[in-house]
Enzyme design. Sequence first.
Site, PDB file in Angstrom:
ATOM      1  N   CYS A   1      54.758 133.593  -7.047  1.00  0.00           N
ATOM      2  CA  CYS A   1      54.067 134.929  -7.322  1.00  0.00           C
ATOM      3  C   CYS A   1      55.171 136.097  -7.353  1.00  0.00           C
ATOM      4  O   CYS A   1      55.908 136.117  -6.447  1.00  0.00           O
ATOM      5  CB  CYS A   1      52.870 135.090  -6.131  1.00  0.00           C
ATOM      6  SG  CYS A   1      51.891 136.264  -6.340  1.00  0.00           S
TER       7      CYS A   1
ATOM      8  N   CYS B   1      53.525 140.813  -0.936  1.00  0.00           N
ATOM      9  CA  CYS B   1      52.779 140.784   0.299  1.00  0.00           C
ATOM     10  C   CYS B   1      53.672 140.423   1.438  1.00  0.00           C
ATOM     11  O   CYS B   1      54.242 139.229   1.261  1.00  0.00           O
ATOM     12  CB  CYS B   1      51.692 139.731  -0.050  1.00  0.00           C
ATOM     13  SG  CYS B   1      50.392 140.067  -1.456  1.00  0.00           S
TER      14      CYS B   1
ATOM     15  N   CYS C   1      53.536 136.521   2.889  1.00  0.00           N
ATOM     16  CA  CYS C   1      53.115 135.589   2.031  1.00  0.00           C
ATOM     17  C   CYS C   1      54.454 134.440   1.578  1.00  0.00           C
ATOM     18  O   CYS C   1      55.300 135.021   1.141  1.00  0.00           O
ATOM     19  CB  CYS C   1      52.459 135.862   1.184  1.00  0.00           C
ATOM     20  SG  CYS C   1      51.769 134.248  -0.113  1.00  0.00           S
TER      21      CYS C   1
ATOM     22  N   CYS D   1      37.613 125.776  -1.827  1.00  0.00           N
ATOM     23  CA  CYS D   1      38.088 126.721  -2.214  1.00  0.00           C
ATOM     24  C   CYS D   1      39.714 126.472  -2.829  1.00  0.00           C
ATOM     25  O   CYS D   1      40.409 125.796  -2.465  1.00  0.00           O
ATOM     26  CB  CYS D   1      38.537 127.576  -0.846  1.00  0.00           C
ATOM     27  SG  CYS D   1      36.976 128.316  -0.085  1.00  0.00           S
TER      28      CYS D   1
ATOM     29  N   CYS E   1      34.621 127.834  -4.603  1.00  0.00           N
ATOM     30  CA  CYS E   1      35.359 129.205  -4.514  1.00  0.00           C
ATOM     31  C   CYS E   1      36.633 129.101  -5.095  1.00  0.00           C
ATOM     32  O   CYS E   1      37.523 128.093  -5.123  1.00  0.00           O
ATOM     33  CB  CYS E   1      35.239 129.512  -2.775  1.00  0.00           C
ATOM     34  SG  CYS E   1      36.097 131.143  -2.355  1.00  0.00           S
TER      35      CYS E   1
ATOM     36  N   CYS F   1      33.653 136.675  -1.105  1.00  0.00           N
ATOM     37  CA  CYS F   1      34.318 136.263   0.159  1.00  0.00           C
ATOM     38  C   CYS F   1      35.849 137.049   0.353  1.00  0.00           C
ATOM     39  O   CYS F   1      36.769 137.137  -0.510  1.00  0.00           O
ATOM     40  CB  CYS F   1      35.052 134.796  -0.014  1.00  0.00           C
ATOM     41  SG  CYS F   1      35.886 134.161   1.512  1.00  0.00           S
TER      42      CYS F   1
ATOM     43  N   ARG G   1      34.368 133.575   8.947  1.00  0.00           N
ATOM     44  CA  ARG G   1      35.263 132.447   8.846  1.00  0.00           C
ATOM     45  C   ARG G   1      36.493 132.689   9.724  1.00  0.00           C
ATOM     46  O   ARG G   1      37.341 133.337   9.692  1.00  0.00           O
ATOM     47  CB  ARG G   1      35.841 132.399   7.311  1.00  0.00           C
ATOM     48  CG  ARG G   1      36.134 131.135   7.007  1.00  0.00           C
ATOM     49  CD  ARG G   1      36.697 130.791   5.456  1.00  0.00           C
ATOM     50  NE  ARG G   1      35.813 131.422   4.718  1.00  0.00           N
ATOM     51  CZ  ARG G   1      35.018 130.452   4.568  1.00  0.00           C
ATOM     52  NH1 ARG G   1      34.933 128.927   4.735  1.00  0.00           N
ATOM     53  NH2 ARG G   1      34.123 130.577   3.225  1.00  0.00           N
TER      54      ARG G   1
END
Length: 321
Positions: free
Chosen positions: A49, A53, A56, A93, A125, A185, A257
């Site tokens: 990616c 972040c 991550c 998800c 999701c 979400c 959640r």
Amino acid sequence: MQLTLEQVGKIFHKPLMELISEANTVHKEHQTVGEVQVSALVSIKTGACPEDCSYCPQSARYNTGLDIERLMPLEVVVDRAEKAKAQGSSRLCMGAAWRNVKDNKDFDRVLEMVSSVNEMGMEVCCTLGMLSVDQAKKLADAGLHAYNHNLDTSREFYKDIITTRTFDDRLETIENVREAGITVCSGGIIGLGESDDDRISMLHTLASMKRPPESVPINALVPVEGTPLEDQPLVDIWELVRMIATARIVMPHAAVRLSAGRTRLSQVEQTLCFLAGANSIFAGDKLLTTANPGRNEDLALFDLLGIKPKPAKNAAATAGA
């Protein structure tokens, strides 16, 4: 009536026993007691990616030893969904490590995945990064039930964690999802080095939306070697409980959640989270790239507490009932 930032702060800073008690009362008033939504999470495209972040391991900027995987074949996703459904999950998800959705063959394959899983009677999701209104509408037409796009933290602290997209970029994607008629979400991560004020600000932003998210993941950072936050101390259970309880009070209709970080919680600690208002978990041995409690552990805890998995609520599920 919308709460002010100061009001959310007063709730957050209540004595913990009082806060848990109030959250439990709100939960009983607005949610089905003893019912928890069980979701399965599949990484349909892993790693590489371009985002930065700080938490991550999927970022291409960090050396975390993660195996990069191209977009998963449709038949593999369907097989994962069938197994998850058989094990009690009502929602699947699907996460792809993209900065943003592109109109190409990969997105067409994701639309096929959404349609196929929806036809199985599961809620679907996706978390695919930023997307346009037109892309969101295509996902809605394919049967997408929810889109995950976390704020991660407060507007004030956000730039210390991510520089490759802005806080407003996140809000824009959430608005695009809403316009397409998909449920939202969105939550965040605690343990990034943020202050209590940052946690309060994030919850206030979520609760102050025209329509607050239907699902609010509260993640506790799992520090990963090779990321800038690899040395962050683990979040204390009482910090997690306080965050869940506040989220329950300020967003009474949302599924709160209990997400990343659950693997290190004991049965007693998870029970505290449920008492504080958590009513949704991820099942399966892994959350995208980090560990998660196994199915047998979850079943044992559910049996002990008298918890039942929440059934799916989508068109295909209703039609098959």
